[in-house]
Scaffold this motif. Structure first.
Motif, PDB file in Angstrom:
ATOM      1  N   MET A   1      15.298  -2.400   9.659  1.00  0.00           N
ATOM      2  CA  MET A   1      14.771  -1.140   9.174  1.00  0.00           C
ATOM      3  C   MET A   1      14.068  -0.429  10.322  1.00  0.00           C
ATOM      4  O   MET A   1      13.323  -1.053  11.072  1.00  0.00           O
ATOM      5  N   TYR A   2      14.328   0.848  10.437  1.00  0.00           N
ATOM      6  CA  TYR A   2      13.697   1.670  11.467  1.00  0.00           C
ATOM      7  C   TYR A   2      13.197   2.954  10.838  1.00  0.00           C
ATOM      8  O   TYR A   2      13.862   3.546   9.993  1.00  0.00           O
ATOM      9  N   ARG A   3      12.039   3.370  11.263  1.00  0.00           N
ATOM     10  CA  ARG A   3      11.513   4.671  10.863  1.00  0.00           C
ATOM     11  C   ARG A   3      11.651   5.617  12.048  1.00  0.00           C
ATOM     12  O   ARG A   3      11.508   5.205  13.198  1.00  0.00           O
ATOM     13  N   ARG A   4      11.940   6.857  11.765  1.00  0.00           N
ATOM     14  CA  ARG A   4      12.125   7.853  12.814  1.00  0.00           C
ATOM     15  C   ARG A   4      10.923   7.865  13.751  1.00  0.00           C
ATOM     16  O   ARG A   4      11.066   7.882  14.973  1.00  0.00           O
ATOM     17  N   GLU A   5       9.747   7.821  13.193  1.00  0.00           N
ATOM     18  CA  GLU A   5       8.526   7.898  13.998  1.00  0.00           C
ATOM     19  C   GLU A   5       8.397   6.715  14.963  1.00  0.00           C
ATOM     20  O   GLU A   5       7.812   6.842  16.034  1.00  0.00           O
ATOM     21  N   ASP A   6       8.951   5.554  14.584  1.00  0.00           N
ATOM     22  CA  ASP A   6       8.896   4.384  15.460  1.00  0.00           C
ATOM     23  C   ASP A   6       9.835   4.526  16.658  1.00  0.00           C
ATOM     24  O   ASP A   6       9.639   3.874  17.681  1.00  0.00           O
ATOM     25  N   GLY A  33      13.944   9.891   7.130  1.00  0.00           N
ATOM     26  CA  GLY A  33      13.169   9.243   8.180  1.00  0.00           C
ATOM     27  C   GLY A  33      13.252   7.734   8.197  1.00  0.00           C
ATOM     28  O   GLY A  33      12.561   7.091   8.984  1.00  0.00           O
ATOM     29  N   VAL A  34      14.087   7.130   7.344  1.00  0.00           N
ATOM     30  CA  VAL A  34      14.217   5.677   7.268  1.00  0.00           C
ATOM     31  C   VAL A  34      15.686   5.306   7.471  1.00  0.00           C
ATOM     32  O   VAL A  34      16.569   5.801   6.774  1.00  0.00           O
ATOM     33  N   LYS A  51      13.855  -5.766  -1.114  1.00  0.00           N
ATOM     34  CA  LYS A  51      12.484  -5.901  -0.607  1.00  0.00           C
ATOM     35  C   LYS A  51      12.345  -5.299   0.790  1.00  0.00           C
ATOM     36  O   LYS A  51      11.340  -4.673   1.102  1.00  0.00           O
ATOM     37  N   GLU A  52      13.355  -5.484   1.633  1.00  0.00           N
ATOM     38  CA  GLU A  52      13.309  -4.933   2.984  1.00  0.00           C
ATOM     39  C   GLU A  52      13.367  -3.409   2.957  1.00  0.00           C
ATOM     40  O   GLU A  52      12.665  -2.733   3.714  1.00  0.00           O
ATOM     41  N   LEU A  53      14.222  -2.859   2.099  1.00  0.00           N
ATOM     42  CA  LEU A  53      14.310  -1.401   1.967  1.00  0.00           C
ATOM     43  C   LEU A  53      12.977  -0.819   1.515  1.00  0.00           C
ATOM     44  O   LEU A  53      12.486   0.156   2.084  1.00  0.00           O
ATOM     45  N   LYS A  59       6.165   1.321   4.314  1.00  0.00           N
ATOM     46  CA  LYS A  59       5.389   0.875   5.482  1.00  0.00           C
ATOM     47  C   LYS A  59       4.220   0.002   5.030  1.00  0.00           C
ATOM     48  O   LYS A  59       3.104   0.117   5.509  1.00  0.00           O
ATOM     49  N   ASP A  60       4.506  -0.871   4.065  1.00  0.00           N
ATOM     50  CA  ASP A  60       3.460  -1.683   3.460  1.00  0.00           C
ATOM     51  C   ASP A  60       4.101  -2.907   2.807  1.00  0.00           C
ATOM     52  O   ASP A  60       5.227  -2.832   2.313  1.00  0.00           O
ATOM     53  N   ASN A  61       3.385  -4.008   2.800  1.00  0.00           N
ATOM     54  CA  ASN A  61       3.854  -5.228   2.137  1.00  0.00           C
ATOM     55  C   ASN A  61       3.278  -5.384   0.737  1.00  0.00           C
ATOM     56  O   ASN A  61       3.631  -6.321   0.029  1.00  0.00           O
ATOM     57  N   ARG A  62       2.356  -4.502   0.368  1.00  0.00           N
ATOM     58  CA  ARG A  62       1.676  -4.627  -0.920  1.00  0.00           C
ATOM     59  C   ARG A  62       2.449  -3.872  -1.994  1.00  0.00           C
ATOM     60  O   ARG A  62       2.157  -2.706  -2.278  1.00  0.00           O
ATOM     61  N   PHE A  63       3.412  -4.539  -2.600  1.00  0.00           N
ATOM     62  CA  PHE A  63       4.164  -3.957  -3.702  1.00  0.00           C
ATOM     63  C   PHE A  63       4.755  -5.080  -4.532  1.00  0.00           C
ATOM     64  O   PHE A  63       4.837  -6.225  -4.090  1.00  0.00           O
ATOM     65  N   LEU A  64       5.144  -4.747  -5.754  1.00  0.00           N
ATOM     66  CA  LEU A  64       5.806  -5.697  -6.644  1.00  0.00           C
ATOM     67  C   LEU A  64       7.107  -5.053  -7.095  1.00  0.00           C
ATOM     68  O   LEU A  64       7.106  -3.986  -7.701  1.00  0.00           O
ATOM     69  N   LEU A  65       8.198  -5.694  -6.773  1.00  0.00           N
ATOM     70  CA  LEU A  65       9.527  -5.215  -7.139  1.00  0.00           C
ATOM     71  C   LEU A  65       9.969  -5.962  -8.386  1.00  0.00           C
ATOM     72  O   LEU A  65      10.029  -7.197  -8.394  1.00  0.00           O
ATOM     73  N   THR A  66      10.239  -5.220  -9.447  1.00  0.00           N
ATOM     74  CA  THR A  66      10.647  -5.830 -10.710  1.00  0.00           C
ATOM     75  C   THR A  66      11.659  -4.921 -11.396  1.00  0.00           C
ATOM     76  O   THR A  66      12.100  -3.937 -10.822  1.00  0.00           O
ATOM     77  N   SER A  67      12.012  -5.255 -12.614  1.00  0.00           N
ATOM     78  CA  SER A  67      12.991  -4.475 -13.369  1.00  0.00           C
ATOM     79  C   SER A  67      12.722  -4.648 -14.856  1.00  0.00           C
ATOM     80  O   SER A  67      12.297  -5.733 -15.284  1.00  0.00           O
ATOM     81  N   PRO A  68      13.008  -3.624 -15.663  1.00  0.00           N
ATOM     82  CA  PRO A  68      12.894  -3.806 -17.116  1.00  0.00           C
ATOM     83  C   PRO A  68      13.822  -4.903 -17.641  1.00  0.00           C
ATOM     84  O   PRO A  68      13.603  -5.427 -18.728  1.00  0.00           O
ATOM     85  N   ASN A  69      14.838  -5.269 -16.882  1.00  0.00           N
ATOM     86  CA  ASN A  69      15.728  -6.359 -17.281  1.00  0.00           C
ATOM     87  C   ASN A  69      14.964  -7.673 -17.431  1.00  0.00           C
ATOM     88  O   ASN A  69      15.369  -8.552 -18.190  1.00  0.00           O
TER      89      ASN A  69
END
Length: 178
Positions: A1-6, A33-34, A51-53, A59-69
């Motif tokens: 993953m690359y950000r334009r600003e990086d 920009g990604v 998770k990588e996307l 630009k943060d590791n603090r998230f929870l990826l889930t689904s209504p499934n």
């Protein structure tokens, strides 16, 4: 993953260079920009894991990826399949397309690092009005499911993650049984 600003420090004309790399297929654009380098699979190039996307986008590791499934695993009568992953985070709110998939980003002050059964039950009731199933029937079955669960853990989850409606729904049960 690359950000334009990086990548700005490596090129005097970063937009032109990124455009050329996308045209050549070296990079793919995930969002504004990604960018990412596609993984090669037997079926051709593929985007990185969800998770990588999301990590690159936020630009943060603090998230929870889930689904209504995931609600289907509770056994309370939900059976629909949804194609919209939910990302609880502290930065972004709304639906964003990353690569070829749309994610529903929701800003929440509190969410666990990993999905637990207690969190799922609370989240189910929080989002009941957004589901295709009959809300009243699901509420009744969710209350029955709550009786089978660890009371103190459920009480903590309701207090920490439940909205007002969810807390009211579980308040009677929690007072009697916990």
């Amino acid at each position: 993953m690359y950000r334009r600003e990086d990548l700005e420090r490596y090129s005097a004309a970063v937009d032109r260079d990124l455009s050329n790399l996308v045209k050549e297929g070296v990079l793919h654009k995930a969002a504004r920009g990604v960018y990412y380098v596609p993984r090669q699979t037997a079926f051709g190039p593929a985007p990185p894991e969800d998770k990588e996307l999301v990590r690159g986008f936020l630009k943060d590791n603090r998230f929870l990826l889930t689904s209504p499934n995931a609600y289907n695993s509770l056994g309370v009568g939900t059976s629909q399949l949804y194609n919209l992953p939910v990302v609880y985070n502290h930065k972004r709110h709304g639906d964003f397309k990353l690569g070829n998939r749309t994610y529903s980003f929701r800003v929440k002050p509190h969410f666990p690092k990993q999905v637990t059964e207690e969190f799922l039950l609370v989240d189910l009731i929080n989002n009941l009005n957004q589901l295709a199933e009959n809300g009243e029937e699901i509420s009744i079955r969710a209350a029955e499911k709550a009786k089978e669960m660890d009371g103190p853990k459920l009480r903590a989850a309701v207090k920490k993650y439940g909205n007002v409606r969810t807390q009211k729904l579980f308040s009677t049960y929690l007072e009697k049984n916990c």
